[in-house]
Motif scaffolding. Sequence first.
Motif, mmCIF file in Angstrom:
data_model
loop_
_atom_site.group_PDB
_atom_site.id
_atom_site.type_symbol
_atom_site.label_atom_id
_atom_site.label_comp_id
_atom_site.label_asym_id
_atom_site.label_seq_id
_atom_site.Cartn_x
_atom_site.Cartn_y
_atom_site.Cartn_z
ATOM 1 N N LEU A 1 47.537 41.821 59.712
ATOM 2 C CA LEU A 1 46.658 42.757 59.008
ATOM 3 C C LEU A 1 45.601 43.328 59.952
ATOM 4 O O LEU A 1 45.251 44.508 59.858
ATOM 5 C CB LEU A 1 45.994 42.057 57.819
ATOM 6 N N VAL A 2 45.091 42.496 60.841
ATOM 7 C CA VAL A 2 44.132 42.988 61.842
ATOM 8 C C VAL A 2 44.780 44.058 62.701
ATOM 9 O O VAL A 2 44.200 45.126 62.966
ATOM 10 C CB VAL A 2 43.627 41.818 62.714
ATOM 11 N N ARG A 3 46.004 43.798 63.147
ATOM 12 C CA ARG A 3 46.700 44.728 64.034
ATOM 13 C C ARG A 3 46.977 46.061 63.339
ATOM 14 O O ARG A 3 46.890 47.123 63.965
ATOM 15 C CB ARG A 3 48.001 44.089 64.518
ATOM 16 N N ARG A 4 47.307 46.014 62.040
ATOM 17 C CA ARG A 4 47.748 47.219 61.335
ATOM 18 C C ARG A 4 46.628 47.988 60.652
ATOM 19 O O ARG A 4 46.846 49.132 60.232
ATOM 20 C CB ARG A 4 48.806 46.833 60.290
ATOM 21 N N SER A 5 45.451 47.424 60.536
ATOM 22 C CA SER A 5 44.374 48.116 59.820
ATOM 23 C C SER A 5 43.519 48.932 60.788
ATOM 24 O O SER A 5 43.421 48.611 61.970
ATOM 25 C CB SER A 5 43.509 47.115 59.054
ATOM 26 N N PRO A 6 42.892 50.001 60.289
ATOM 27 C CA PRO A 6 42.198 50.932 61.183
ATOM 28 C C PRO A 6 40.842 50.453 61.681
ATOM 29 O O PRO A 6 40.362 50.942 62.709
ATOM 30 C CB PRO A 6 42.047 52.196 60.318
ATOM 31 N N GLN A 7 40.173 49.550 60.971
ATOM 32 C CA GLN A 7 38.840 49.114 61.379
ATOM 33 C C GLN A 7 38.909 48.120 62.529
ATOM 34 O O GLN A 7 39.947 47.508 62.782
ATOM 35 C CB GLN A 7 38.077 48.477 60.202
ATOM 36 N N THR A 8 37.787 47.954 63.203
ATOM 37 C CA THR A 8 37.644 46.898 64.193
ATOM 38 C C THR A 8 37.096 45.664 63.499
ATOM 39 O O THR A 8 36.035 45.719 62.870
ATOM 40 C CB THR A 8 36.701 47.320 65.327
ATOM 41 N N TRP A 9 37.826 44.554 63.613
ATOM 42 C CA TRP A 9 37.389 43.292 63.008
ATOM 43 C C TRP A 9 36.485 42.580 64.001
ATOM 44 O O TRP A 9 36.873 42.339 65.151
ATOM 45 C CB TRP A 9 38.587 42.423 62.661
ATOM 46 N N LEU A 10 35.281 42.233 63.551
ATOM 47 C CA LEU A 10 34.270 41.630 64.408
ATOM 48 C C LEU A 10 34.078 40.161 64.046
ATOM 49 O O LEU A 10 33.931 39.826 62.864
ATOM 50 C CB LEU A 10 32.932 42.362 64.265
ATOM 51 N N THR A 11 34.091 39.286 65.033
ATOM 52 C CA THR A 11 33.786 37.875 64.793
ATOM 53 C C THR A 11 33.249 37.226 66.058
ATOM 54 O O THR A 11 33.812 37.400 67.140
ATOM 55 C CB THR A 11 35.015 37.095 64.290
ATOM 56 N N VAL A 12 32.173 36.497 65.905
ATOM 57 C CA VAL A 12 31.633 35.735 67.031
ATOM 58 C C VAL A 12 31.827 34.236 66.849
ATOM 59 O O VAL A 12 31.490 33.460 67.753
ATOM 60 C CB VAL A 12 30.123 36.028 67.241
ATOM 61 N N THR B 1 40.564 42.156 67.620
ATOM 62 C CA THR B 1 39.223 41.741 67.217
ATOM 63 C C THR B 1 38.257 41.873 68.384
ATOM 64 O O THR B 1 38.647 41.882 69.557
ATOM 65 C CB THR B 1 39.205 40.292 66.706
ATOM 66 N N ALA B 2 36.978 41.953 68.046
ATOM 67 C CA ALA B 2 35.924 42.027 69.056
ATOM 68 C C ALA B 2 34.749 41.182 68.574
ATOM 69 O O ALA B 2 34.580 40.967 67.365
ATOM 70 C CB ALA B 2 35.473 43.471 69.273
ATOM 71 N N PRO B 3 33.917 40.696 69.493
ATOM 72 C CA PRO B 3 32.740 39.941 69.044
ATOM 73 C C PRO B 3 31.667 40.835 68.450
ATOM 74 O O PRO B 3 30.994 40.466 67.481
ATOM 75 C CB PRO B 3 32.253 39.253 70.318
ATOM 76 N N TYR B 4 31.489 42.005 69.029
ATOM 77 C CA TYR B 4 30.480 42.942 68.537
ATOM 78 C C TYR B 4 30.871 44.351 68.947
ATOM 79 O O TYR B 4 31.805 44.572 69.734
ATOM 80 C CB TYR B 4 29.084 42.593 69.071
#
Length: 453
Positions: A88-99, A114-117
């Motif tokens: 779902l992360v790969r296919r969705s348009p938003q950037t998923w953020l998690t630290v 995914t990205a931290p920020y």
Amino acid sequence: MTLRLLHYSDIENVYDDPDRLGRLAGCIDARRDDRTVVVGTGDNTAPGVLSLVTEGRQALDFFDAISPDFGTFGNHDFDYGIDRTRELVRRSPQTWLTVNVREGDDRFAAGAGTAPYATRNIGGTRVGFFGVTTPETASINPNASELTFTDPIAAAERTVSRLRDEGVDIVVALSHLGRGDEALADAVDIDVILGGHVHSERVEQLNGTLVTRPGVNGHVLLEVAFDGGSEPTVTRHRVADAPRNEDVAGRLYERKESAGLGSVVASVDDPIERTKTTTFRGESRIGNFVADAYRWATDAAVGLQNSGGIREGDPLSGEVTVGDLVSVLPFQERVVVAELSGDELLDVFRQAHDPTIGFAEHDWWHGHLSGVELVWNRAENALESATIAGREIRDDATYSLATTEYLLHSDREFPALDIDHHVETGDVQYEVLADYARRFGIDPQIEGRIAQR
């Protein structure tokens, strides 16, 4: 300078109401411009009927329609396993953020994007965003047990320090910490915490930090605006009043039609509510129905359903279908039988009033029971009495309890229960409800099983 943040969270069962989902998308469409950032703060892929059927893929219809900028993970976003979440992360348009969500030595789904920020420059103002998820996730969602959820406060401190060093003017946390937002606001220099996990709405200033929550199931979109004043302003948009995005509504209607869950199992003359008030304030008709079905299906002495497992939605009324029952308990969890001593069983009952659960309000009641009558003293925060079939529970006797498999794995809800108590595994929860409804109908009553005084 005008910066607008559009905040949704915990939309969960909204996918089972295509009209409301279309209006949530339409509300975002109507408020968006080139100075708007659209963000989701977790539990936006699951649970729900369509979510269960598609394993979260139905969320892509919504994400593709609104193109969110950023999102973070909630505990339910791992309901179908980490491989599905990664997809779902790969296919969705938003950037998923998690630290603070880790997979081994790496950030979860780093290879999927995914990205931290992240930062955005809007009207000359540099804004930094990062995401945190409740560390309870590994214990409240068995499908996330392979991941590590590190201390969100420590991770946030490191990230905010880095963002400030990079010259960010405004720091925004996307948080799925629930009541942990208070500690986050107290410990870290954050301008806005866009929160989730707890299902009640919130707009509050804490230690100079604006903290918001839009509630559950897509009824409200929150707008946080920076218009050059000393403090940001918050506007609450009722989704029911918004224009409808026909494209996303149509896609969800098509998914519902093809789901094949329309078989009628019973008819309900007196509508059965399943709101936050009914499920978390003690005995309820919907809770009695579920707990009775568990006990009947397994011939156990006691039936137990955790309040948080019963999802909010429209009342059960008129012809009730299998799909309606899936919407009550939209999980692929099975009913299990546990054996406990009387002393352990009394501990389970005491834990039905637990103010420490991260997604809960302090006065919530967390359990629905069958085969039991108990009295809870709120003033003393103590169990006054509990009986099974009119008999006092003996500390040294053994009792069978039917419940959801989830509670054997969670150390947050009813920790007196664990996998060592397991003796039998039954059918999936909603299948048990459907079988019980076909046999006995659906007409639960309030019977004085749980008295609170």
